[in-house]
Design an enzyme around this catalytic site. Sequence first.
Site, short mmCIF file in Angstrom:
data_model
loop_
_atom_site.label_atom_id
_atom_site.label_comp_id
_atom_site.label_asym_id
_atom_site.label_seq_id
_atom_site.Cartn_x
_atom_site.Cartn_y
_atom_site.Cartn_z
N CYS A 123 1.60 -7.13 -3.06
CA CYS A 123 2.44 -5.98 -2.70
C CYS A 123 2.40 -5.72 -1.20
O CYS A 123 1.37 -5.31 -0.66
CB CYS A 123 1.93 -4.77 -3.50
N CYS B 212 1.52 -2.19 -0.09
CA CYS B 212 0.09 -1.96 -0.37
C CYS B 212 -0.76 -2.49 0.78
O CYS B 212 -1.71 -1.82 1.22
CB CYS B 212 -0.34 -2.66 -1.66
#
Length: 105
Positions: free
Chosen positions: A30, A33
């Site tokens: 991600c 993230c």
Amino acid sequence: MALEFTDTNFETDVLKSDKLTVVDFWAEWCGPCRAIGPVIEELSKDYAGKVNIGKVNVDLNPNVSMNYGITSIPAILFIKSGKVVDKQIGAVPKSILEKKIQANL
């Protein structure tokens, strides 16, 4: 350094903690993230001893992720006395997370 929360230690380290706990649900793949990761690390240093700050890898800990209905990451939950008191979905500036921490201390 941010703590690592897992399916195994979540109840003890988060739900039974007497401190506000900030939990970042994330995954290796991600991009947002990874972008917010350094902010989580900074906050863990800034609030050391006052707030528990850690991460849950959703790929390795599906039970905790499912229990909290995590469908979008990064998802940051603010948990106090075993209850979610605030949350933030998506990468945001450090100042926004700090405001949420201060509001729940």
